[in-house]
Design an enzyme around this catalytic site. Structure first.
Site, PDB file in Angstrom:
ATOM      1  N   SER A  26       0.825  -1.208   0.000  1.00  0.00           N
ATOM      2  CA  SER A  26       0.000   0.000   0.000  1.00  0.00           C
ATOM      3  C   SER A  26       0.858   1.258   0.000  1.00  0.00           C
ATOM      4  CB  SER A  26      -0.927   0.009   1.221  1.00  0.00           C
ATOM      5  OG  SER A  26      -1.805  -1.081   1.196  1.00  0.00           O
ATOM      6  N   ARG A  30       1.634   3.960  -3.464  1.00  0.00           N
ATOM      7  CA  ARG A  30       1.433   5.398  -3.332  1.00  0.00           C
ATOM      8  C   ARG A  30       2.745   6.145  -3.567  1.00  0.00           C
ATOM      9  NH1 ARG A  30      -2.405   2.832  -0.724  1.00  0.00           N
ATOM     10  NH2 ARG A  30      -4.411   3.827  -0.277  1.00  0.00           N
ATOM     11  N   SER A 165     -14.563   2.387  -2.417  1.00  0.00           N
ATOM     12  CA  SER A 165     -13.137   2.084  -2.362  1.00  0.00           C
ATOM     13  C   SER A 165     -12.364   3.346  -2.042  1.00  0.00           C
ATOM     14  CB  SER A 165     -12.644   1.505  -3.687  1.00  0.00           C
ATOM     15  OG  SER A 165     -11.235   1.370  -3.673  1.00  0.00           O
ATOM     16  N   SER A 166     -11.575   3.298  -0.976  1.00  0.00           N
ATOM     17  CA  SER A 166     -10.747   4.447  -0.621  1.00  0.00           C
ATOM     18  C   SER A 166      -9.675   4.703  -1.676  1.00  0.00           C
ATOM     19  CB  SER A 166     -10.083   4.216   0.737  1.00  0.00           C
ATOM     20  OG  SER A 166      -9.193   3.109   0.686  1.00  0.00           O
ATOM     21  N   GLN A 167      -9.370   3.699  -2.508  1.00  0.00           N
ATOM     22  CA  GLN A 167      -8.350   3.886  -3.541  1.00  0.00           C
ATOM     23  C   GLN A 167      -8.803   4.897  -4.592  1.00  0.00           C
ATOM     24  OE1 GLN A 167      -7.134   0.089  -5.088  1.00  0.00           O
ATOM     25  NE2 GLN A 167      -6.501  -0.665  -3.088  1.00  0.00           N
ATOM     26  N   SER A 193     -12.517   2.519   4.919  1.00  0.00           N
ATOM     27  CA  SER A 193     -11.053   2.404   4.921  1.00  0.00           C
ATOM     28  C   SER A 193     -10.374   3.765   5.081  1.00  0.00           C
ATOM     29  CB  SER A 193     -10.558   1.718   3.643  1.00  0.00           C
ATOM     30  OG  SER A 193     -11.146   0.457   3.479  1.00  0.00           O
ATOM     31  N   ASP A 310      -8.920  -5.640   4.442  1.00  0.00           N
ATOM     32  CA  ASP A 310      -7.953  -6.654   3.996  1.00  0.00           C
ATOM     33  C   ASP A 310      -7.594  -7.638   5.106  1.00  0.00           C
ATOM     34  OD1 ASP A 310      -7.885  -5.800   1.410  1.00  0.00           O
ATOM     35  OD2 ASP A 310      -6.036  -4.650   1.593  1.00  0.00           O
ATOM     36  N   LYS A 410       1.385 -11.796  -5.386  1.00  0.00           N
ATOM     37  CA  LYS A 410       0.743 -10.481  -5.523  1.00  0.00           C
ATOM     38  C   LYS A 410       1.156  -9.537  -4.406  1.00  0.00           C
ATOM     39  CE  LYS A 410      -3.838  -8.369  -5.995  1.00  0.00           C
ATOM     40  NZ  LYS A 410      -3.627  -7.710  -7.276  1.00  0.00           N
TER      41      LYS A 410
END
Length: 429
Positions: A26, A30, A165-167, A193, A310, A410
């Site tokens: 994560s 970023r 989704s916070s993404q 999140s 997660d 992954k």
């Protein structure tokens, strides 16, 4: 041909080991986007070897954005009609949707067949509102995306749902300082999140970017990045599997170097959650140490995992294996992850006699039929977290066969080797 892992644990179920975890996926993803946007001012240290991070780093390099560690210019040099294939990397898909919209070029952003089933419409429509030139190459609301950049900013304000989704939010926040008029995001509804949004803002702050968070609005003005270095912490998501192992072992003393008790990562909440199962966390000179106190707690509380989804598979499998009829909320986003994780959990937990039922967004375990067969085979559904959440059951079941063992690449490529260090036997079959 994909291989399966046959996992077992011989002898006394006592774990005493030290595990050096890879960098946080994560944080790394970023950091790579921030570095690429900063025109070589922001450098990154301790890059993860997780497949998603390797994929994103490789894509940025191919687009002419060399890794910040190499000190090259971050000017995009891609020719028109560039194919950008993220494979199964969901974070890369979301972050690149925003990044490519802000950069000069003509791109087709795509991924695996499963990636084409994962919604991107909320983010794409928000980008289009701001002024991005995005169209759906196949199905509306889903990848692949045709992106022609740079965007022609039409507005500096956009509303986006907070409970999906916070993404999506992080992707927009990272490009905000590079937009001519900056950006204000209005979060519509409850923010899922939130720790991941905090992580994004904290990392932007380390790179010199200021923000204002007032109520449901986050504002970032147009501003330059500063020369800085983002040092990536080891991955708390990966650490969660060692908490699981500690909980299922008879005794456990596990050292995890370089992890911080106070972390940018939302999954560091595993420290508090695992107290329910008798696992303590202590700060050490090297990082942290976790141990099994041998006393788990009875709890009637509903455990809310919306800020750390997660961790859900790990926690639910541990609770099931320990015979705890716990209830959970905050699992809505699990249905749009690498697989439908709710359905996957229901299918695989049934193999040990446990049910997971949903009632008005509350998910409840029933372990009345819990039993441990001599051998169990776990399907992974192309999901790394399914493999790593269920592998620790080898402490309770003689043989646990995990299908498609390579899925762990992954996020945690050395997972199987680390299990061996802790005394597990892992055979490829």
């Amino acid at each position: 041909m994909s291989k399966n892992a046959l996992v077992s644990f011989k002898g006394t179920k006592n774990i005493n080991t030290e595990i050096q975890l890879t960098g946080s996926k994560s944080e790394c993803n970023r950091a790579l986007i921030i570095s690429a946007l900063s025109d070589k001012l922001v450098k990154v240290e301790n890059l993860s070897n997780a497949a998603d991070t390797v994929t994103l780093d490789g894509i940025l390099k191919k687009l002419g954005v060399e890794s910040s560690e190499l000190g090259e210019s971050a000017t995009l040099k891609a020719p028109n009609s560039t194919l950008v294939d993220v494979g199964p990397a969901g974070t890369a898909m979301r972050f690149l949707s925003a990044y490519l919209s802000a950069k000069n070029g003509n791109f087709l952003l795509t991924g695996t067949e499963r990636m084409k089933q994962r919604p991107i419409g909320i983010l794409a429509e928000a980008l289009k509102t701001i002024g991005a030139n995005i169209s759906y190459a196949e199905n509306d609301g889903f990848p692949p995306l045709n992106i022609v950049g740079p965007l022609n900013q039409k507005t500096s304000k956009v509303k986006i749902k907070g409970d999906v989704s916070s993404q999506y939010i992080s992707a927009l926040l990272m490009i905000a300082p590079t937009l001519p008029d900056g950006l204000t995001l209005e979060i519509d509804g409850e923010l899922t999140s939130k720790p991941y949004v905090d992580m994004t803002l904290d990392m932007l702050a380390e790179a010199g970017i200021k923000h204002l968070w007032n109520g449901n609005s986050i504002s970032i003005s147009a501003q330059p990045f500063k020369s800085s270095t983002l040092v990536v912490e080891p991955d708390w998501s990966a650490a969660s599997y060692w908490y699981s192992i500690a909980a299922l072992a008879h005794e456990a003393e596990i050292s995890l170097p370089a992890l911080k008790e106070k972390s940018l990562q939302g999954d560091s909440k595993i420290q508090n959650i695992m107290r329910i199962f008798g696992i303590s966390t202590e700060k050490t000179e090297k990082g942290i140490a976790i141990s099994n106190l041998g006393v788990s707690l009875d709890t009637d509380q509903i455990l809310d995992l919306k800020t750390c989804p997660d961790l859900a598979q790990t926690i639910i499998v541990v609770a099931a294996a320990l015979g705890k009829n716990m209830a959970f909320t905050g699992l809505e986003t699990l249905k749009i992850k690498e697989t439908n994780r709710i359905a996957a959990l229901q299918n695989e937990l049934a193999k040990i006699g446990v049910t997971l039922t949903e009632d008005n967004l509350v998910y409840t375990l029933n372990t009345d039929g819990l039993h441990f067969p001599d051998k169990i085979t776990i399907a992974t559904y192309e999901d790394h977290r399914m493999a790593m959440a269920f592998a620790p059951l080898a402490l309770l079941i003689n043989e646990v066969e995990i299908e498609e063992m390579q899925v762990v690449e992954k996020s945690y490529p050395y997972f199987w080797e680390d299990l061996k260090k802790a005394g597990f036997e892992v055979k490829e079959i």
